[in-house]
Design a protein around this motif. Structure first.
Motif, PDB file in Angstrom:
ATOM      1  N   ARG A 458      33.911  28.379  33.096  1.00 37.34           N
ATOM      2  CA  ARG A 458      34.486  26.851  32.762  1.00 37.34           C
ATOM      3  C   ARG A 458      35.377  27.303  33.790  1.00 37.34           C
ATOM      4  NH1 ARG A 458      33.504  28.731  27.391  1.00 37.34           N
ATOM      5  NH2 ARG A 458      36.068  29.049  27.445  1.00 37.34           N
ATOM      6  N   ASP A 459      36.404  27.537  34.030  1.00 31.34           N
ATOM      7  CA  ASP A 459      37.107  27.820  34.909  1.00 31.34           C
ATOM      8  C   ASP A 459      37.184  29.427  35.825  1.00 31.34           C
ATOM      9  OD1 ASP A 459      39.704  27.781  36.618  1.00 31.34           O
ATOM     10  OD2 ASP A 459      41.057  28.416  35.035  1.00 31.34           O
ATOM     11  N   PHE A 460      36.317  29.290  37.548  1.00 27.25           N
ATOM     12  CA  PHE A 460      36.010  30.564  37.872  1.00 27.25           C
ATOM     13  C   PHE A 460      37.834  31.243  38.610  1.00 27.25           C
ATOM     14  CE2 PHE A 460      34.684  32.416  41.839  1.00 27.25           C
ATOM     15  CZ  PHE A 460      33.454  33.012  41.679  1.00 27.25           C
ATOM     16  N   ASP A 461      38.352  30.081  38.914  1.00 25.53           N
ATOM     17  CA  ASP A 461      39.226  30.651  39.509  1.00 25.53           C
ATOM     18  C   ASP A 461      40.310  31.366  38.559  1.00 25.53           C
ATOM     19  OD1 ASP A 461      38.441  29.734  42.474  1.00 25.53           O
ATOM     20  OD2 ASP A 461      39.969  28.382  42.337  1.00 25.53           O
ATOM     21  N   GLY A 462      40.286  31.174  37.612  1.00 29.30           N
ATOM     22  CA  GLY A 462      41.290  30.655  36.951  1.00 29.30           C
ATOM     23  C   GLY A 462      41.335  33.049  36.129  1.00 29.30           C
ATOM     24  N   THR A 463      39.831  32.472  35.926  1.00 26.39           N
ATOM     25  CA  THR A 463      38.682  33.925  35.341  1.00 26.39           C
ATOM     26  C   THR A 463      37.837  34.541  35.971  1.00 26.39           C
ATOM     27  OG1 THR A 463      38.418  31.975  33.219  1.00 26.39           O
ATOM     28  CG2 THR A 463      37.065  34.612  33.445  1.00 26.39           C
ATOM     29  N   VAL A 464      37.558  34.563  37.312  1.00 25.38           N
ATOM     30  CA  VAL A 464      36.732  35.535  37.801  1.00 25.38           C
ATOM     31  C   VAL A 464      37.646  36.303  38.602  1.00 25.38           C
ATOM     32  CG1 VAL A 464      34.412  35.919  38.886  1.00 25.38           C
ATOM     33  CG2 VAL A 464      34.055  33.634  36.949  1.00 25.38           C
ATOM     34  N   VAL A 465      38.083  35.716  39.567  1.00 25.13           N
ATOM     35  CA  VAL A 465      39.210  35.993  40.578  1.00 25.13           C
ATOM     36  C   VAL A 465      40.082  37.243  40.023  1.00 25.13           C
ATOM     37  CG1 VAL A 465      40.909  35.387  42.010  1.00 25.13           C
ATOM     38  CG2 VAL A 465      39.139  34.152  42.146  1.00 25.13           C
ATOM     39  N   PRO A 466      40.863  36.997  38.902  1.00 21.91           N
ATOM     40  CA  PRO A 466      41.982  37.829  37.805  1.00 21.91           C
ATOM     41  C   PRO A 466      41.411  38.981  38.032  1.00 21.91           C
ATOM     42  CG  PRO A 466      42.230  35.566  37.028  1.00 21.91           C
ATOM     43  CD  PRO A 466      41.125  35.878  38.113  1.00 21.91           C
ATOM     44  N   TRP A 467      39.812  38.821  37.306  1.00 24.09           N
ATOM     45  CA  TRP A 467      38.746  40.128  37.133  1.00 24.09           C
ATOM     46  C   TRP A 467      37.960  40.877  37.753  1.00 24.09           C
ATOM     47  CZ3 TRP A 467      34.058  40.980  38.319  1.00 24.09           C
ATOM     48  CH2 TRP A 467      33.167  41.650  38.368  1.00 24.09           C
ATOM     49  N   PHE A 468      38.248  40.557  39.353  1.00 25.44           N
ATOM     50  CA  PHE A 468      37.567  40.938  40.028  1.00 25.44           C
ATOM     51  C   PHE A 468      38.666  42.467  40.822  1.00 25.44           C
ATOM     52  CE2 PHE A 468      37.232  41.349  44.738  1.00 25.44           C
ATOM     53  CZ  PHE A 468      35.000  41.806  44.494  1.00 25.44           C
ATOM     54  N   HIS A 469      40.101  41.595  40.753  1.00 26.98           N
ATOM     55  CA  HIS A 469      41.341  41.761  41.180  1.00 26.98           C
ATOM     56  C   HIS A 469      41.020  43.015  40.233  1.00 26.98           C
ATOM     57  CE1 HIS A 469      41.180  39.517  45.071  1.00 26.98           C
ATOM     58  NE2 HIS A 469      41.761  39.250  44.134  1.00 26.98           N
ATOM     59  N   LYS A 470      40.527  43.033  38.973  1.00 27.05           N
ATOM     60  CA  LYS A 470      41.780  44.058  37.681  1.00 27.05           C
ATOM     61  C   LYS A 470      40.462  45.530  38.236  1.00 27.05           C
ATOM     62  CE  LYS A 470      42.237  44.698  33.297  1.00 27.05           C
ATOM     63  NZ  LYS A 470      42.109  43.820  31.796  1.00 27.05           N
ATOM     64  N   THR A 471      39.530  44.519  38.126  1.00 25.91           N
ATOM     65  CA  THR A 471      38.460  45.521  38.342  1.00 25.91           C
ATOM     66  C   THR A 471      37.963  46.679  38.983  1.00 25.91           C
ATOM     67  OG1 THR A 471      36.911  44.417  37.362  1.00 25.91           O
ATOM     68  CG2 THR A 471      35.249  45.992  37.694  1.00 25.91           C
ATOM     69  N   LYS A 530      41.009  32.804  50.188  1.00 21.59           N
ATOM     70  CA  LYS A 530      42.564  32.018  49.592  1.00 21.59           C
ATOM     71  C   LYS A 530      41.880  33.273  48.003  1.00 21.59           C
ATOM     72  CE  LYS A 530      42.907  29.372  46.649  1.00 21.59           C
ATOM     73  NZ  LYS A 530      42.972  28.674  45.939  1.00 21.59           N
ATOM     74  N   ASN A 531      41.340  33.596  47.642  1.00 19.87           N
ATOM     75  CA  ASN A 531      40.556  34.316  46.650  1.00 19.87           C
ATOM     76  C   ASN A 531      40.171  35.670  46.637  1.00 19.87           C
ATOM     77  OD1 ASN A 531      41.547  32.278  44.483  1.00 19.87           O
ATOM     78  ND2 ASN A 531      39.333  30.673  44.779  1.00 19.87           N
ATOM     79  N   PHE A 532      40.241  36.302  47.355  1.00 21.81           N
ATOM     80  CA  PHE A 532      39.191  37.352  47.760  1.00 21.81           C
ATOM     81  C   PHE A 532      39.676  38.307  49.300  1.00 21.81           C
ATOM     82  CE2 PHE A 532      36.242  35.391  44.772  1.00 21.81           C
ATOM     83  CZ  PHE A 532      36.373  36.046  43.381  1.00 21.81           C
ATOM     84  N   GLY A 533      40.776  39.410  49.120  1.00 27.53           N
ATOM     85  CA  GLY A 533      40.684  39.388  50.228  1.00 27.53           C
ATOM     86  C   GLY A 533      40.228  40.442  51.290  1.00 27.53           C
ATOM     87  N   GLY A 534      39.393  40.937  50.451  1.00 24.72           N
ATOM     88  CA  GLY A 534      38.832  42.219  50.900  1.00 24.72           C
ATOM     89  C   GLY A 534      37.517  41.700  51.635  1.00 24.72           C
TER      90      GLY A 534
END
Length: 617
Positions: A458-471, A530-534
């Motif tokens: 439902r909210d890709f930027d608010g859910t998936v992006v933080p998960w990716f950087h945490k993982t 913006k969301n993924f810097g690597g």
């Protein structure tokens, strides 16, 4: 062609009627036709053969095939048929049994006479009242016929290995990679023949009409690979089914494809696989079903562990798969192994293997053997088996592996139907990623392409992006954890159509089209950066301008602009682009938007044409 006379003058036995034509005209027609010429015709004496309208001369029951969209009918004679056809290819010409001939002329000319003899059983016989050729054809005419026949034979010999199409794009921009879609993970629209329409099937019957070269006709359309395999297995048996898949796999991609990719200076080949490539990993669930075949040598037919009565799959012999990796290496290509389909279906789409059945992967358990095993756990077994297999490859084969994808488009379309918990999706991806992290692969220069898709959340930027950087740590993101997204313009407000309702019309000024596409693509790439810097990749994009291929743009200038603008934007944003896909010769309506081999001018005329179900050639 030099003349509007389109006559297939084939006089091969004493029961064929002579047709007037200048010596050598047959050969010139063949050569012209081979360039996919479209010819307006008016013909008489057409025999249906329970299949495609033979709107040009037929040589036996399996002779010339002409692409004639919409002109299909059952047994019976037809006369005064008018329209147009496009010669696609030639196959299985039989000289010894030709018993009738057909004249096709431009509609401005008078129709020529034809003989009319129908096939009886498996043979072709002469009409009773027709005199022998030697009694009706004067010596000079017979000599002309002989010359025409000789020219025809020479043309066939010359075309034994047909030339690629001669109208490639003016130039192709440099791309990082391409997909081998439709090779080891099937999608129905790739095999839709002349009736294909939608990139994602909109009706449950699907669009699949064949699986060349072994399965050329079917009684019904097939919607996904699992359904196709089960139907073949039930109707023809496991031996034929395995043979059919082996024939497809050995013919769909070959040495000339690897060489073609190398000629375009592609570096990476993304290879979609379904879970049954590692079906033996499920032996702990049911040894009888998944543990008795030799995974290195056998093509075994195994059922889906959940939809076991509806869907089955043909395993991929891993010895053969490793040989394909070595072929890639020989052509300076590296491969991204992409697990595209999972037990029970992990996404909602024809590529999931069990469509139109609803995705069961995220909530259900096995229906075979040990029924306490969740399908999610079965999926992790498959991921572990893939990782271990890559670890154990010889140096050449392993060196060809650039990366792996633990799941393609996880829970695609979940956003609207909620067949999966968003927390479960991310937890599963974390567990699968950890298997990669703990393996030897990061130290072997193998990357993890973490495929993510917005339609699952439902909210890709608010859910998936933080998960990716945490993982994944910053170091992992810079070395081996690749953020992987897909971007298609064929859906949404940027699409181009020949009908109203799209982001642009196909006949808009080219500068306006470029500007429209550029704005859409750059909006995507800016958000991506913006969301993924690597490390970043778009492992699927295309030149398909609209999902309904009938109304998509066909002009090469538009398609070239479509490709160039996307490639430039990805390069500027430091994103690896992979075109979807390399080829789809059995879905001709889709080739302009979805086949890189076709766009590059390297595709050959299809060796077979798939008729609609219920018809045959």
């Amino acid at each position: 062609m030099d003349s509007d006379l389109v006559t297939w003058n084939v006089i091969l036995d004493t029961c064929s009627s002579p047709l007037a034509a200048a010596p050598g005209s047959s050969a010139s027609c063949w050569l012209s036709f081979w360039q996919r010429a479209t010819v307006h015709f008016s013909c008489v004496g057409l025999w249906g053969l329970q299949g495609k309208l033979l709107s040009c001369a037929a040589l036996g029951s399996k002779g010339l095939e002409c692409l004639t969209p919409g002109l299909w009918f059952a047994d019976g004679w037809r006369s005064d048929q008018k329209g147009s056809f496009e010669i696609s290819k030639i196959r299985n010409i039989r000289f010894e049994r030709v018993s009738w001939s057909l004249a096709c002329m431009a509609s401005s000319r008078e129709l020529l006479p034809v003989s009319q003899s129908a096939p009886e059983e498996s043979a072709w016989r002469c009409p009773r009242k027709m005199p022998a050729l030697s009694r009706v054809v004067p010596p000079l005419a017979l000599a002309a016929t002989a010359l025409s026949l000789l020219a025809l034979i020479l043309a066939i010999v010359a075309l034994a290995k047909p030339a690629p199409q001669t109208d490639p794009m003016a130039s192709l921009p440099p791309l990082t990679g391409v997909n081998a879609g439709g090779w080891l993970n099937l999608e129905d629209w790739f095999f839709s023949g002349v009736t294909g329409r939608n990139v994602m099937s909109l009706v449950n019957r699907g669009q699949g009409a064949c699986l060349p070269p072994a399965v050329l006709t079917m009684d019904d359309y097939w919607p996904s690979e699992g359904f196709l395999t089960m139907r073949l297995n039930q109707s023809r048996g496991p031996a034929f089914t395995a043979e059919a898949f082996e024939a497809h796999r050995r013919s769909f991609i070959g040495e000339e494809d690897f060489q073609g990719m190398a000629s375009l200076k592609l570096q990476l080949l993304r290879l979609p696989l379904h879970w049954a490539a590692f079906a033996d990993a499920l032996a702990p669930i049911d040894h009888e079903l998944y543990g008795k075949h030799n995974p290195d040598e056998d093509t075994a037919i195994v059922p889906d562990p959940y939809y076991n009565g509806l869907a089955a799959f043909a395993t991929v012999p891993r010895k053969w798969l490793a040989s394909q990796l070595r072929k890639a290496a020989q052509n300076n290509l590296r491969v991204v192994l992409d697990l595209h389909a999972f037990p029970g279906g992990a996404a909602n789409g024809t590529y999931n293997g069990v469509w139109p059945s609803p995705p069961a992967f995220w909530k259900e358990k096995s229906n075979v053997g040990n029924r306490s095993v969740a399908l999610k756990d079965a999926g992790l077994m498959v991921v572990k088996a893939m990782v271990q297999w890559v670890e154990g490859l010889d140096d050449t084969a392993r060196g060809a592996v650039a990366g792996v994808t633990v799941m393609n488009e996880p829970a695609h379309m979940n956003q609207g139907s909620a067949f999966a918990s968003e927390a479960d999706i991310l937890q599963w991806l974390s567990d699968a990623s950890n298997m990669f992290r703990q393996s030897k692969l990061p130290g072997m220069s193998v990357k993890l392409y973490m495929q993510l898709i917005g339609t699952a959340f439902r909210d890709f930027d608010g859910t998936v992006v933080p998960w990716f950087h945490k993982t994944f740590s910053s170091q992992e993101q810079s070395k081996w954890a690749v953020a992987d997204l897909h971007f298609y313009i064929a859906w949404g407000g940027c699409d181009g159509r020949v009908i109203s309702g799209g982001g642009f019309a196909c006949d808009d000024p080219l500068d306006e089209i470029r500007q429209k596409i550029d704005g859409c693509v750059k909006s995507f790439t800016q958000d991506f950066r913006k969301n993924f810097g690597g490390l970043r990749a778009v492992t699927e994009f295309s030149t398909g301008t609209f999902q309904d291929a009938r109304f998509a743009c066909q002009d090469r200038r538009v398609l070239e602009a479509f490709l160039q603008v996307q490639a430039d934007a990805y390069k500027a944003a430091d994103i690896q682009p992979f075109f979807w896909t390399w080829r789809m010769p059995h879905g001709p309506i889709f080739e302009r938007g979805w086949s890189l081999r076709w766009l590059a001018g390297l595709e050959l005329p299809a060796q077979v044409t798939c008729p609609p179900p219920g018809h045959s050639f």
